[in-house]
Write a protein that holds these residues in place. Structure first.
Motif: not given
Length: 645
Positions: A146-169
């Protein structure tokens, strides 16, 4: 072009059609009768959903339905029945039951786990993946925490389009793989443009990071499921071959089906094969692993299946069935009371709560009580189960030492042995063969049941069913193996080192490659090496205690020990007396997070008892704490509490 061959018919011998039983004359095998609803479900020619509560005999029903389809010729040669279970021991248990009831048709009953079936498809037919999904390198099975997935989601959110970041995180790491990745079908062509949907964006990023990366792909069984479904959906001839080979599909414990698994069944077996789903939503305890809510009901709707609720309980006494109904009614207000078909014992309370001042007093008292009960009743240690919500290993030291004072051993079914759990190892068919041969070599007389089981497995390995000459050869082979092994054991005293040597020697005698092929045929994706390594680890460990070889083999199985296990591992099992340890907030710390699933776990654990059910606690605070509702149910059922000082 990938050659499609799911199940070569030339390996199966055609049965004598004159042996088929007319459907109207068919009778159950090795049991007296089926309840009326079970008869209707068994004879139904369409898709059926069998709602089977605790003790209803769902495994026996599936075995009888298989016998009915095979013996009457409804499932005609060379077609097969595919049975899918969620646990290895459940798949092995069903396979053994069918082989016992219809040995002449055993080769046409394929029983395996969901993961083994999907992994087998991927391993065999990966060249049939659409071009964009093919990999030159092999894959590695890697489970993300779960910790690996959490880091992945945070990393993905950080480089996603601004409009998507909050919902991905904001996506939940604990649900991402099972619900979100598992709930998405893979496209036949890989993605070319970034989506505007945050969930879709995260799913694509996951596949790019884990699978579509340079080098070896990293996959888990959710991803294997999705890739296997894509293979079948993209290869019409494979889908046709699967449906022709397996015109009848059984799915056990359907209440634990995940999004990915439900989609797989619908995609691969929807419309054509006849699907029989057996389950009970009240026993849904795999929600944490992605089990769908109301999966049985969803199956009934999607597959246009007839629903048959079973009412009989063959396991528990009437008093315990009434207690089960109190809990069942909390989970499902429409739940109907079951009808006990078990013989009620007299002379003891069917259910009680024992409260102790501390864990030492608890273990000492219970050990003394078990020893006295065995002495007075003639029961054996294996009639007793020490069950807990989780962390069963925390109870083991005190109970092992306390019971040892009475000469009673303990077996922790949740113990890790190599890469397996002890329960899974002991029930694996390869283990049954190896251990059976060892016992026959060490104790040449009196083990008729062991001989029959070993002979049946060797018969299946050699494909000797329905061939009298081949069957005689199997008998001769079994005699030769046990004779050679007996000579080896007589010359070699048991030690940790010689135990490993004995396993290697036995594997040479029975043809390790043939056994490997059989294991893969029965459960594609399973590796014999994993089982052998766990077998060696277990036998080497128990050999250190010394004694004769037969003592080593008895300690290996510990069939006459008091069993320690979790509620999850107790599914499909039953014991005369269940002692449900740890009725407190510590054991049930997550109760408030998912109350429904926690109560289902409580329901599963308590319904393992046939005649006696004892709850224990070492605190006075539990009644007013997180699990106050569990105590309320017990109070409503009239369960009394006894304080031990």
């Amino acid at each position: 072009m990938t050659h499609i061959s799911v199940s070569p018919a030339q390996h199966l011998r055609a049965p004598n059609s004159s042996r088929f039983v007319p459907t109207e004359d068919w009778l159950p095998i090795e049991i007296d009768d089926l309840e009326p609803a079970a008869w209707k479900a068994l004879r139904d020619s369409g898709n059926v959903a069998v709602v089977a509560g605790p003790g209803a005999g769902k495994t026996e029903f599936l075995a009888q339905r298989a016998a009915y389809l095979l013996q009457t010729g409804i499932c005609s040669w060379p077609h097969r029945i595919l049975a899918i279970s969620f646990k290895r021991d459940a798949a092995a248990n069903l396979r053994r039951r069918v082989a016992t009831r219809v040995p002449e048709h055993a080769e046409r009953f394929v029983s395996m786990t969901f993961d083994a079936f999907t992994k087998g498809l991927l391993d065999r037919f990966s060249p049939a993946l659409p071009t964009d999904w093919r990999k030159d390198e092999d894959y590695e099975i890697r489970y993300a925490k779960d910790s690996d997935v959490g880091r992945f989601l945070n990393d993905t959110a950080s480089i996603a389009p601004v409009a998507l970041r909050h919902r991905i995180a904001a996506l939940q790491p604990t649900r991402f793989l099972a619900d979100i990745v598992g709930g998405h079908e893979l496209p036949k062509s890989s993605w070319t443009e970034d989506p505007s949907d945050p969930v879709e964006y995260a799913v694509r990023a996951w596949w790019h990071a884990r699978y579509l990366r340079e080098g070896s792909a990293y996959v888990d069984f959710v991803m294997i499921n999705r890739l296997s479904e894509l293979i079948v959906r993209s290869t019409p001839q494979l889908r046709r071959a699967l449906r022709v080979t397996y015109p009848f599909v059984f799915i056990d414990e359907f209440q634990d089906t995940t999004s990915a698994q439900f989609n797989f069944v619908e995609s691969v077996f929807g419309n054509d094969p006849t699907v029989t789903a057996v389950g009970d939503s009240k026993q849904r305890i795999m929600g944490w692993a992605g089990a769908l809510p109301h999966a049985v009901e969803r199956f009934t709707t999607t597959f246009k299946a007839a629903s048959y609720p079973l009412a009989w309980n063959f396991r528990s006494s009437d008093e315990l069935v009434q207690l089960q109904h109190v809990v069942a009614s909390v989970l499902d207000a429409q739940s109907m009371p079951a009808i006990s078909k078990a013989i009620t014992e007299v002379g003891h309370d069917p259910a009680v709560i024992w409260r102790f001042p501390n864990s030492n007093r608890e273990a000492t008292f219970i050990a003394n009580w078990i020893a006295q009960d065995i002495a007075a009743s003639g029961r054996v240690p294996a009639d007793f189960a020490l069950l807990a919500r989780q962390k069963i290993a925390e109870f083991e030291p005190l109970f092992r030492s306390s019971l040892a004072l009475h000469g009673i051993s303990v077996r922790n079914d949740d113990e890790s042995v190599g890469k397996m759990r002890l329960q899974d190892l002991l029930k694996h068919e390869a283990t049954r063969l190896l251990l059976g041969l060892f016992c026959l070599a060490a104790e040449p007389r009196g083990l008729v049941t062991v001989w029959r089981e070993a002979s049946a497995i060797l018969t299946r390995i050699d494909g000797a069913a329905d061939d009298d000459l081949a069957l005689r050869q199997v008998g001769d082979k079994l005699a030769e193996i046990t004779k050679s092994l007996r000579s080896w054991l007589e010359l070699t005293p048991p030690t940790k080192e010689s135990a490993e040597e004995a396993v290697c020697y036995l594997l040479e005698l029975i043809d390790r490659e043939a056994l490997q092929r059989y294991v893969k045929a029965m459960a594609p994706g399973e590796e014999l090496d994993v089982v052998v390594d766990a077998f060696i680890a277990r036998i080497a460990n128990v050999a250190e205690a010394g004694g004769l070889w037969i003592d080593v083999f008895e300690r290996f199985e510990a069939s006459q020990a008091v069993v320690l296990l979790t509620a999850h591992r107790s599914k499909s099992l039953e014991y005369h007396t269940v002692i449900f340890l740890g009725l407190d907030d510590q054991q049930w710390w997550s109760h408030e997070r998912n109350r429904s699933e926690s109560i289902s776990t409580f329901f599963v654990g308590l319904s393992r008892a046939a005649h006696r059910l004892i709850f224990t606690t070492t605190t006075t605070l539990a009644r007013t704490g997180k699990i106050a509702d569990l105590f309320k149910m017990l109070d409503e059922a009239g369960v009394s509490e006894i304080v031990h000082k």
